[in-house]
Structures are given as C-alpha cells and as structure tokens.
Design an enzyme around this catalytic site. Structure first.
Site, PDB file in Angstrom:
ATOM      1  N   ASP A 117     -12.189 -13.880 -36.953  1.00 17.26           N
ATOM      2  CA  ASP A 117     -13.151 -13.514 -37.984  1.00 17.26           C
ATOM      3  C   ASP A 117     -12.909 -14.374 -39.213  1.00 17.26           C
ATOM      4  O   ASP A 117     -11.770 -14.571 -39.638  1.00 17.26           O
ATOM      5  CB  ASP A 117     -13.016 -12.036 -38.334  1.00 17.26           C
ATOM      6  CG  ASP A 117     -14.225 -11.525 -39.104  1.00 17.26           C
ATOM      7  OD1 ASP A 117     -15.355 -11.886 -38.739  1.00 17.26           O
ATOM      8  OD2 ASP A 117     -14.039 -10.768 -40.065  1.00 17.26           O
ATOM      9  N   HIS A 124     -19.585 -13.280 -51.292  1.00 20.96           N
ATOM     10  CA  HIS A 124     -18.643 -12.213 -50.932  1.00 20.96           C
ATOM     11  C   HIS A 124     -17.247 -12.531 -51.468  1.00 20.96           C
ATOM     12  O   HIS A 124     -16.587 -11.665 -52.076  1.00 20.96           O
ATOM     13  CB  HIS A 124     -18.606 -12.047 -49.416  1.00 20.96           C
ATOM     14  CG  HIS A 124     -17.569 -11.087 -48.931  1.00 20.96           C
ATOM     15  ND1 HIS A 124     -17.615  -9.742 -49.184  1.00 20.96           N
ATOM     16  CD2 HIS A 124     -16.433 -11.286 -48.205  1.00 20.96           C
ATOM     17  CE1 HIS A 124     -16.582  -9.140 -48.635  1.00 20.96           C
ATOM     18  NE2 HIS A 124     -15.840 -10.057 -48.042  1.00 20.96           N
ATOM     19  N   GLU A 191     -18.699  -4.394 -42.607  1.00 26.81           N
ATOM     20  CA  GLU A 191     -18.937  -5.781 -42.974  1.00 26.81           C
ATOM     21  C   GLU A 191     -20.059  -6.293 -42.092  1.00 26.81           C
ATOM     22  O   GLU A 191     -19.909  -6.393 -40.868  1.00 26.81           O
ATOM     23  CB  GLU A 191     -17.674  -6.637 -42.821  1.00 26.81           C
ATOM     24  CG  GLU A 191     -16.620  -6.301 -43.865  1.00 26.81           C
ATOM     25  CD  GLU A 191     -15.473  -7.285 -43.915  1.00 26.81           C
ATOM     26  OE1 GLU A 191     -14.717  -7.251 -44.905  1.00 26.81           O
ATOM     27  OE2 GLU A 191     -15.333  -8.081 -42.966  1.00 26.81           O
ATOM     28  N   GLU A 193     -22.053  -8.914 -40.412  1.00 28.24           N
ATOM     29  CA  GLU A 193     -21.705 -10.272 -40.013  1.00 28.24           C
ATOM     30  C   GLU A 193     -22.585 -10.747 -38.857  1.00 28.24           C
ATOM     31  O   GLU A 193     -23.343  -9.981 -38.258  1.00 28.24           O
ATOM     32  CB  GLU A 193     -20.239 -10.344 -39.574  1.00 28.24           C
ATOM     33  CG  GLU A 193     -19.246  -9.912 -40.639  1.00 28.24           C
ATOM     34  CD  GLU A 193     -17.815 -10.267 -40.280  1.00 28.24           C
ATOM     35  OE1 GLU A 193     -17.619 -11.177 -39.430  1.00 28.24           O
ATOM     36  OE2 GLU A 193     -16.896  -9.636 -40.830  1.00 28.24           O
ATOM     37  N   ASP A 225     -17.863  -5.692 -38.646  1.00 26.28           N
ATOM     38  CA  ASP A 225     -16.400  -5.705 -38.694  1.00 26.28           C
ATOM     39  C   ASP A 225     -15.932  -4.515 -39.538  1.00 26.28           C
ATOM     40  O   ASP A 225     -15.652  -4.646 -40.725  1.00 26.28           O
ATOM     41  CB  ASP A 225     -15.930  -7.029 -39.297  1.00 26.28           C
ATOM     42  CG  ASP A 225     -14.420  -7.147 -39.354  1.00 26.28           C
ATOM     43  OD1 ASP A 225     -13.750  -6.562 -38.490  1.00 26.28           O
ATOM     44  OD2 ASP A 225     -13.912  -7.819 -40.267  1.00 26.28           O
ATOM     45  N   ARG A 229     -10.318  -0.116 -45.888  1.00 29.56           N
ATOM     46  CA  ARG A 229      -9.908  -0.865 -47.075  1.00 29.56           C
ATOM     47  C   ARG A 229      -8.566  -0.424 -47.638  1.00 29.56           C
ATOM     48  O   ARG A 229      -7.793  -1.241 -48.167  1.00 29.56           O
ATOM     49  CB  ARG A 229     -10.983  -0.742 -48.161  1.00 29.56           C
ATOM     50  CG  ARG A 229     -12.339  -1.287 -47.762  1.00 29.56           C
ATOM     51  CD  ARG A 229     -12.314  -2.769 -47.491  1.00 29.56           C
ATOM     52  NE  ARG A 229     -13.651  -3.290 -47.237  1.00 29.56           N
ATOM     53  CZ  ARG A 229     -13.901  -4.505 -46.777  1.00 29.56           C
ATOM     54  NH1 ARG A 229     -12.893  -5.329 -46.506  1.00 29.56           N
ATOM     55  NH2 ARG A 229     -15.132  -4.913 -46.578  1.00 29.56           N
ATOM     56  N   GLN A 232      -5.918  -1.789 -45.304  1.00 31.09           N
ATOM     57  CA  GLN A 232      -5.907  -3.236 -45.472  1.00 31.09           C
ATOM     58  C   GLN A 232      -5.198  -3.642 -46.771  1.00 31.09           C
ATOM     59  O   GLN A 232      -4.406  -4.594 -46.792  1.00 31.09           O
ATOM     60  CB  GLN A 232      -7.340  -3.760 -45.468  1.00 31.09           C
ATOM     61  CG  GLN A 232      -7.472  -5.270 -45.645  1.00 31.09           C
ATOM     62  CD  GLN A 232      -8.929  -5.705 -45.716  1.00 31.09           C
ATOM     63  OE1 GLN A 232      -9.853  -4.891 -45.639  1.00 31.09           O
ATOM     64  NE2 GLN A 232      -9.157  -7.004 -45.870  1.00 31.09           N
ATOM     65  N   LYS A 245      -8.286  -3.689 -39.698  1.00 28.36           N
ATOM     66  CA  LYS A 245      -9.435  -4.319 -39.053  1.00 28.36           C
ATOM     67  C   LYS A 245      -9.468  -4.113 -37.542  1.00 28.36           C
ATOM     68  O   LYS A 245     -10.535  -4.220 -36.934  1.00 28.36           O
ATOM     69  CB  LYS A 245      -9.402  -5.833 -39.313  1.00 28.36           C
ATOM     70  CG  LYS A 245      -9.514  -6.221 -40.771  1.00 28.36           C
ATOM     71  CD  LYS A 245     -10.963  -6.248 -41.207  1.00 28.36           C
ATOM     72  CE  LYS A 245     -11.118  -6.947 -42.548  1.00 28.36           C
ATOM     73  NZ  LYS A 245     -12.530  -7.070 -42.953  1.00 28.36           N
ATOM     74  N   THR A 249     -14.578  -3.297 -33.692  1.00 29.04           N
ATOM     75  CA  THR A 249     -15.578  -4.274 -34.130  1.00 29.04           C
ATOM     76  C   THR A 249     -16.787  -4.083 -33.236  1.00 29.04           C
ATOM     77  O   THR A 249     -16.668  -4.174 -32.010  1.00 29.04           O
ATOM     78  CB  THR A 249     -15.056  -5.718 -34.002  1.00 29.04           C
ATOM     79  OG1 THR A 249     -13.873  -5.867 -34.785  1.00 29.04           O
ATOM     80  CG2 THR A 249     -16.100  -6.712 -34.450  1.00 29.04           C
ATOM     81  N   GLU A 352     -18.471  -4.084 -51.947  1.00 31.22           N
ATOM     82  CA  GLU A 352     -19.231  -4.798 -52.973  1.00 31.22           C
ATOM     83  C   GLU A 352     -20.371  -3.950 -53.521  1.00 31.22           C
ATOM     84  O   GLU A 352     -20.622  -3.944 -54.733  1.00 31.22           O
ATOM     85  CB  GLU A 352     -19.808  -6.082 -52.383  1.00 31.22           C
ATOM     86  CG  GLU A 352     -18.784  -7.091 -51.931  1.00 31.22           C
ATOM     87  CD  GLU A 352     -19.434  -8.154 -51.089  1.00 31.22           C
ATOM     88  OE1 GLU A 352     -19.891  -9.162 -51.653  1.00 31.22           O
ATOM     89  OE2 GLU A 352     -19.511  -7.974 -49.851  1.00 31.22           O
TER      90      GLU A 352
END
Length: 404
Positions: A117, A124, A191, A193, A225, A229, A232, A245, A249, A352
């Site tokens: 990834d 971002h 996420e 993607e 993904d 948080r 992480q 992560k 997925t 975000e």
C-alpha cells in the site's frame, strides 16, 4: 430486462466488461464471470459453447490463469467477450448463460499474492502532516517528493466487498496516558483507494521499468484500507503500519481491465522536484487515471475524492517497488494510498474529514468522528469512457461488527 438489453449509457455496458468470480444460484462451484449491466455472463461456459481457444483460461474458479496469460491474451479475450455480448449471431447461444447479478454469490476474484500500500496523494500527505507535525517547516516528509512511500501489508486479510469487518483490538496509548492499554480500537477509519492487480510476474533481480507497466498490470479496482488510527499511532514509530492496518482490506468483486479505461487516462499533476531516471515519466504515456470516487457512510455521501490528483502514478509505484530487484507474482495487489483532493469534501478518510476527530461529521443518523459498530461504508466510482459514456467500477462495501 433481458441481459443484452442494457440501457444506453449504463456504466456497465459492453464498453466496460469487468471480470469477477461467482457462484450461480444454488451452486457452490466458482467460475469466472463478466458483468454486463445487472447480469453476469458465465465466461467459461460461453467460451466452451462458442469454441474459444481461451476456454481453459475462463472456465476456472479464479482469475489467476487469465492474469498470468499476458497482454496478448487479455486483449484477445476482451475482443471475444465484446463480440459475444454485442453480435446478434451469438445471442441464442450466449443468452442462457447469463445470471441476474442479484442472484449470484460473488467471491474474491483472485488469490492475492503480495499486498503493498502506497501514500501517493499529496493532499492527503499534507493534511496528515499538518495534523501531526504542525511545527515542521514542511508538512511533507523530506523524501515524499522523491519516491512513492509505501508499506508491505498482509495479503491474507484482503477480503471481497460485502465481507463484515470485525473491529480490531490492539495496544493504544494517548499522549497523556502513563502506559498503553489493550482493547478494541476507538478510532476506526477508512481509506478510499484504488488497487492495481498484477498479472504477469517478473524475474527476481530484474526491475520493471515504467514503460512495462501495461505488460504486467491487468486492471484495477476500488479498495478500502481500513485503519485503526489509535493502534497505528502507538505502533508505527519507527517501522510503520502493522496491526493498525493488517486486520482487513476490502476490494471490489469486479476487476476493471486497463483496456476499458483508455479514455480515462490523464497526465498526473505537475511535478515540483526532479525525479531520478527510473521514476522520470516525462517521455512516457499519461500515467494518471481520471476516476471519480464517492464515499458513503450509512447511505449518506460524505466525500468525492478525485483520483486524477494523485502525485505518484501506478506505473511509478510499480517501478519503485521492483527497482531493488523484488519480483512480481501473479495476483500481487498494490493500493494507491488514500485518495484526497484539495477541497474538504474530497478527503478520502475520516481522519481528514473530521480533522482527527475535532470536527465531527453531521449526518442524518447522528454525528461521526470515527466508525461505530453497525456503520456501513460504501465506495463507488466511475471514469470517462468512449463517446461520453461512463465506465463504472465495482463498489466496495463493508459493515463494522463488534470485536469478536
């Protein structure tokens, strides 16, 4: 409506024809299918019925053999499929081999070999930098404009759209906490993607140059993904994402071949730093794709990230991840990284969209900072196609369920 009678302008018309793997109603057998409108064609059965030399690639329980067959076979099979669903002479033979999409079971379309990834959206990366490194002279890390940053993920937890996502547990430690604690993630995120699917492998020790991208990559799909948080944040220094992560997925059940996206190819954003030769795409064909993504949370649209803004292209990512001699395998999957545009409503993660939880989203079913149990996230997308028709990408959806 009969399968051949696809409404004009349908994003899954004969100009698209994405590939998947399905089980017909009442059967557990898996076979390669091609989507046309709201129906799925049993591609292997059609190939046998029409005497195609590619029947052995299509009458399989996975896309793997077709992926490995290479660009000539990909083009030949696509031409044949287009004829099978558009030429009236084939209608009597092919029509009985369609199944309503609503009645089949869709599966992960290929066996994922390796999963990588990336982190290719400048918007971002700058947003993340402003949040977590507010005092740094530049919101980007020093290497960001020189190479596509990425991490190696866990291929065994790539799941097909529609699979429930179990809220992961792990260690968490807030800035004011004296010690870490263990428990379910309280800051579960998405996420948005795009994933790229490798077909033809490469030899160990031989980098894949930019110009060979289309010789190795079969197609693309939407990818979510999922990211814990809080897990992480505690674990990623100094080696990067791991348990935050690796729990899941999600990818679409449908792989759109690159040949269906010719009209969607665009130049990437202007580069602000000189690139080393193996990444310099100045003289290469346009490497970006104009994909319009929509992110919905519990049916409410929260973002529309534009893939055309991605700084690093899929060809550059492929070149970078093999430049050290790492080999490709059939079924390798690599994600673009979170797709975010410059506007607030174009951000591809809740991190975000809520600015790290500071600004909750106001939704009809309540406020959200991060995902709650029962939330359903759906990614959809389209790209410009021939004669103004849209090319639809298969959706990715997932529902959050409580920690096991």
């Amino acid at each position: 409506m009969p399968p051949f009678d696809v409404p004009e302008g349908d994003p899954f018309g004969p100009h698209n024809l994405p590939y998947g793997v399905f089980s017909p109603p009442g059967s557990s057998e898996r076979t390669v299918g091609v989507r046309l409108g709201d129906h799925v064609l049993d591609a292997g059965a059609a190939a046998h019925a029409l005497g195609s030399p590619y029947a052995s690639l299509l009458a399989r329980p996975t896309l793997g053999p077709l992926l490995a067959a290479g660009r000539t076979a990909w083009s030949d099979v696509r031409r044949a499929l287009t004829a099978w669903v558009t030429v009236p002479a084939h209608r009597e033979t092919v029509e009985p081999l369609f199944h309503p999409l609503s009645e089949v079971t869709l599966h992960l379309p290929f066996e994922v070999a390796d999963y990588v990834d990336f982190y290719a959206s400048e918007n971002h990366a700058r947003n993340v930098g402003r949040m977590f490194r507010p005092d740094a002279p530049d919101s980007l890390t020093p290497n960001w404009k020189h190479l596509p940053i990425g991490y190696h993920g866990r291929s065994g937890t790539v799941v097909v759209s529609g699979t429930d996502v179990v809220r992961p547990s792990g260690q968490r430690k807030g800035p004011a906490d004296p010690a870490p604690v263990f428990g379910p993630s309280a800051r579960l995120d998405i996420e948005a993607e795009v994933g790229f699917v490798v077909g033809v492998p490469s030899a160990l020790g031989r980098p894949v140059p930019l110009g060979d991208f289309r010789e190795h990559v079969f197609g693309l799909c939407l990818l979510n993904d999922w990211s814990a948080r809080d897990v992480q944040a505690w674990e990623y220094v100094p080696l990067g994402p791991f348990l935050g992560k690796s729990f899941a997925t999600s990818v679409s059940a449908w792989i759109t071949p690159l040949d269906a996206l010719e009209e969607a190819r665009v130049a990437p954003p202007e580069r602000t730093h000189a690139l080393l030769p193996y990444l310099d795409d100045t003289d290469e064909e346009p490497g970006g794709y104009d994909l319009r993504i929509t992110v919905a949370l519990n049916g409410h649209v929260v973002s529309e990230p534009p893939f055309s803004t991605m700084y690093w292209t899929a060809a550059q990512q492929l070149a970078h991840m093999t430049v050290n001699g790492a080999s490709l395998r059939t079924g390798d999957l690599y994600g673009s990284g979170t797709v975010s545009g410059p506007a607030e409503r174009e951000r591809g993660s809740l991190l975000e969209l809520t600015w790290n939880g500071r600004d909750p989203l106001e939704l009809p079913d309540g406020k959200r900072t991060f995902l709650e149990d029962g939330d359903v996230v759906t990614l959809t997308a389209w790209a410009p196609g021939p004669d103004g028709v849209r090319v639809g990408l298969g959706e990715v959806t997932g529902r959050i369920v409580p920690t096991a």
